[in-house]
Scaffold this motif. Structure first.
Motif, PDB file in Angstrom:
ATOM      1  N   TRP A 150       0.850  -1.186   0.000  1.00 49.52           N
ATOM      2  CA  TRP A 150       0.000   0.000   0.000  1.00 49.52           C
ATOM      3  C   TRP A 150       0.882   1.231   0.000  1.00 49.52           C
ATOM      4  CZ3 TRP A 150      -0.686   4.229   3.132  1.00 49.52           C
ATOM      5  CH2 TRP A 150      -1.854   4.998   2.924  1.00 49.52           C
ATOM      6  N   ALA A 151       0.399   2.332  -0.593  1.00 51.48           N
ATOM      7  CA  ALA A 151       1.124   3.604  -0.595  1.00 51.48           C
ATOM      8  C   ALA A 151       0.127   4.736  -0.773  1.00 51.48           C
ATOM      9  CB  ALA A 151       2.167   3.632  -1.722  1.00 51.48           C
ATOM     10  N   ASP A 152       0.529   5.942  -0.408  1.00 52.46           N
ATOM     11  CA  ASP A 152      -0.334   7.116  -0.591  1.00 52.46           C
ATOM     12  C   ASP A 152      -0.581   7.364  -2.079  1.00 52.46           C
ATOM     13  OD1 ASP A 152      -0.721   7.930   2.124  1.00 52.46           O
ATOM     14  OD2 ASP A 152       1.360   8.597   2.158  1.00 52.46           O
ATOM     15  N   THR A 153      -1.686   8.024  -2.360  1.00 48.71           N
ATOM     16  CA  THR A 153      -2.063   8.246  -3.759  1.00 48.71           C
ATOM     17  C   THR A 153      -1.054   9.117  -4.494  1.00 48.71           C
ATOM     18  OG1 THR A 153      -3.454  10.092  -3.019  1.00 48.71           O
ATOM     19  CG2 THR A 153      -4.522   7.954  -3.307  1.00 48.71           C
ATOM     20  N   TRP A 154      -0.385  10.009  -3.770  1.00 49.33           N
ATOM     21  CA  TRP A 154       0.590  10.886  -4.422  1.00 49.33           C
ATOM     22  C   TRP A 154       1.935  10.211  -4.632  1.00 49.33           C
ATOM     23  CZ3 TRP A 154       4.619  10.985  -1.171  1.00 49.33           C
ATOM     24  CH2 TRP A 154       4.381  10.827   0.206  1.00 49.33           C
ATOM     25  N   SER A 155       2.109   9.053  -4.031  1.00 50.82           N
ATOM     26  CA  SER A 155       3.402   8.370  -4.107  1.00 50.82           C
ATOM     27  C   SER A 155       3.542   7.621  -5.428  1.00 50.82           C
ATOM     28  CB  SER A 155       3.537   7.386  -2.943  1.00 50.82           C
ATOM     29  OG  SER A 155       4.692   6.597  -3.083  1.00 50.82           O
ATOM     30  N   THR A 156       4.782   7.471  -5.859  1.00 57.36           N
ATOM     31  CA  THR A 156       5.065   6.678  -7.066  1.00 57.36           C
ATOM     32  C   THR A 156       5.624   5.307  -6.713  1.00 57.36           C
ATOM     33  OG1 THR A 156       7.293   7.628  -7.248  1.00 57.36           O
ATOM     34  CG2 THR A 156       5.496   8.750  -8.420  1.00 57.36           C
ATOM     35  N   ASP A 157       5.486   4.897  -5.437  1.00 62.70           N
ATOM     36  CA  ASP A 157       6.005   3.593  -5.030  1.00 62.70           C
ATOM     37  C   ASP A 157       5.356   2.484  -5.849  1.00 62.70           C
ATOM     38  OD1 ASP A 157       7.548   4.807  -3.142  1.00 62.70           O
ATOM     39  OD2 ASP A 157       6.181   4.429  -1.476  1.00 62.70           O
ATOM     40  N   GLY A 200      -1.467  -1.823   5.859  1.00 63.86           N
ATOM     41  CA  GLY A 200      -2.501  -1.588   4.857  1.00 63.86           C
ATOM     42  C   GLY A 200      -2.238  -2.364   3.581  1.00 63.86           C
TER      43      GLY A 200
END
Length: 261
Positions: A150-157, A200
């Protein structure tokens, strides 16, 4: 009461030893150690063609080598799955047209995109390389960052799901466009264990509807060996508490003090 305390301490010590045994057995997996990639099923033959766009990308399994014949200047697309905790690596080999038919050097590039079609940067590898006019082959590679559940929506992970491979010639003489070449592409994964686990998970892997998934299905963060670290740490903390209590509780009532005092 003293007997009960001793029995409780012995039980906690036994549980700690059991947890430590499990913890020690799983610790090698916490390092980034190579693990064999899941092989394709026996009935799944390696692809011998490639798509010409994201929508027509040809599915390839982890650890399976796909081949294709195309014309210089074409864009070739494949797709493969990568689950949470895996670090994908894509290698490609291009067999160039006969040197006598070419008119100069060419530059080839390998790109990898996630399920949202975001181009993922390579941690290391040679994803772009020039080939001299007399070169017979050119080899490319791209190792991505480990995927996270899982990652934040702004992240490019990189997230678990379908990944797309694109192979093409960035530059070549106009006279060489259309010359035939052969391509070999192989995606592999490295299991990083719980070292990159996060809290998450996604509701569904990105691009899950594409129909490509790892052998055994998607794990997507259901279980990581980080739980063993947590359980082992809790048991060690409980043992430390019991030991501290035994050190600080004293020897009880002195014999010279009357019982009613």
């Amino acid at each position: 009461m003293r007997t009960v305390r001793k029995l409780a301490a012995a039980g906690l010590a036994g549980a700690t030893l059991t947890g430590a045994a499990l913890f020690g057995a799983a610790s090698p997996a916490l390092a980034d150690s190579p693990a064999p990639s899941p092989s394709a099923s026996a009935h799944d033959a390696a692809p011998t063609e490639a798509g010409t766009a994201f929508r027509t990308a040809v599915a390839v399994h982890q650890g399976q080598q796909a081949t294709a014949s195309a014309s210089s200047g074409d864009y070739l697309y494949w797709m493969f799955p990568a689950d949470a905790g895996q670090r994908p690596t894509v290698t490609a080999k291009v067999t160039l047209p006969e040197a006598a038919s070419r008119h100069g050097a060419s530059t080839w590039r390998l790109d990898v995109y996630d399920g949202l079609r975001r181009r993922q940067p390579c941690m290391y590898g040679m994803q772009s390389r020039s080939a001299a006019q007399d070169a017979a082959t050119v080899e490319l590679s791209c190792t991505l960052r480990p995927t996270v559940a899982w990652a934040d929506t702004w992240s490019t992970d990189p997230l678990p799901g379908t990944y797309y491979i694109r192979l093409t010639a960035l530059s070549l003489p106009d006279a060489d466009r259309g010359l035939p070449f052969k391509a070999e592409v192989e995606p592999t994964v490295l299991d990083t264990g719980g070292a990159h686990a996060v809290d998450g998970k996604l509701a569904a892997p990105l691009g899950a509807k594409s129909g490509v998934e790892p052998d055994g299905g998607w794990a997507s963060g259901r279980w990581t060996d980080r739980w063993l670290w947590t359980v082992g740490g809790g048991l060690l903390a409980a043992l430390a508490g019991v030991a501290g209590y035994n050190l600080t509780r004293g020897r009880g009532r002195p014999s010279r003090v009357p019982r009613g005092a």
